[in-house]
Enzyme design. Structure first.
Site, short mmCIF file in Angstrom:
data_model
loop_
_atom_site.label_atom_id
_atom_site.label_comp_id
_atom_site.label_asym_id
_atom_site.label_seq_id
_atom_site.Cartn_x
_atom_site.Cartn_y
_atom_site.Cartn_z
N ASP A 7 39.01 41.63 39.77
CA ASP A 7 38.75 40.65 38.97
C ASP A 7 38.87 41.32 38.02
O ASP A 7 37.48 42.73 37.68
CB ASP A 7 37.86 40.13 39.79
N HIS A 153 30.76 32.90 36.76
CA HIS A 153 31.47 34.31 37.07
C HIS A 153 31.73 35.70 36.87
O HIS A 153 31.20 36.21 35.43
CB HIS A 153 33.28 33.94 36.08
#
Length: 236
Positions: A7, A153
């Protein structure tokens, strides 16, 4: 099989507008088991973070001022992912930014696709759950993955959650805890996997005789009130 769940976080959404990486995070999985090895780094993007990205990630410009630039960590990063299958949610986004960073270095390192194959879990989810929301949060909810740690996030948290989601989507197994807990300077994994048996016949419960008699009496009453055969008798 060696897989890297990856990610990234960025300064904004559009790489074509000059946005840059601010975080890369990866966790390693071999033969569908997390090994405990991970790679994570913040990056100095040499530009400001968009307000929208700041609100999503919680990363401030000042925090990144003393962090390395991509060119300073690229060899370490490429060594970690080299030869693996990358598992990424919305892979075109992350790969686009990684390839843009590699291109800026102009040192012949090529593209990510030259070193790794890529599996896009967003494309997989859209095929399996058409017409439904398939964000990482939505998949966590649908598949019973605990994402309560995801207030913002963060690359490493998102990579860990994606590992959970990927295993649930591809094996019928639920990895209840794929998180890394900090112990001193080490991160250790705790994995609990519950296999789903496909060979056990379902238990069939049949009505007793007295229950069948009561059922018929109820249908007779419905027929009478309907002035003929009720829809329930037709469906019986």
């Amino acid at each position: 099989m060696r897989q890297i769940i990856l990610d990234t976080e960025t300064t904004g959404l559009e790489v074509r507008q000059g946005h840059r990486l601010v975080e890369i995070a990866c966790v390693e999985m071999i033969e569908r088991r997390l090994t405990g090895r991970h790679y994570q780094t913040y990056l100095n993007p040499d530009r400001a973070i968009d307000e929208g990205a700041r609100q999503v990630t919680g990363i401030e410009d000042e925090f990144l001022l003393d962090k390395p630039r991509f060119g300073e960590v690229v060899q370490e990063f490429l060594a970690f992912i080299d030869g693996a299958e990358l598992v990424i949610h919305n892979a075109s986004f992350d790969i686009g930014f990684l390839n843009a960073e590699l291109a800026l270095l102009a040192n012949g390192l090529g593209k990510i696709g030259d070193r790794c194959s890529v599996l896009d879990t967003l494309a997989m989810a859209r095929e399996r759950y058409p017409g439904q929301r398939n964000s990482l949060d939505a998949l966590c909810k649908r598949l019973g993955v605990d994402n309560s740690r995801r207030d913002l996030h963060g690359g490493l948290i998102d990579a860990q959650l994606l590992a959970d989601v990927y295993l649930a989507m591809t094996s019928g197994q639920s990895a209840l805890d794929l998180s890394f807990e900090r112990v001193g300077d080490q991160r250790q994994q705790a994995v609990i996997v519950i296999p789903v048996s496909l060979r056990v016949r379902p238990l069939v419960l049949r009505a007793a005789n007295d229950e069948l008699v009561l059922h018929e009496q109820r249908l007779d009453a419905l027929d009478k009130s309907a002035g003929g055969q009720s829809v329930w008798r037709q469906a019986d």
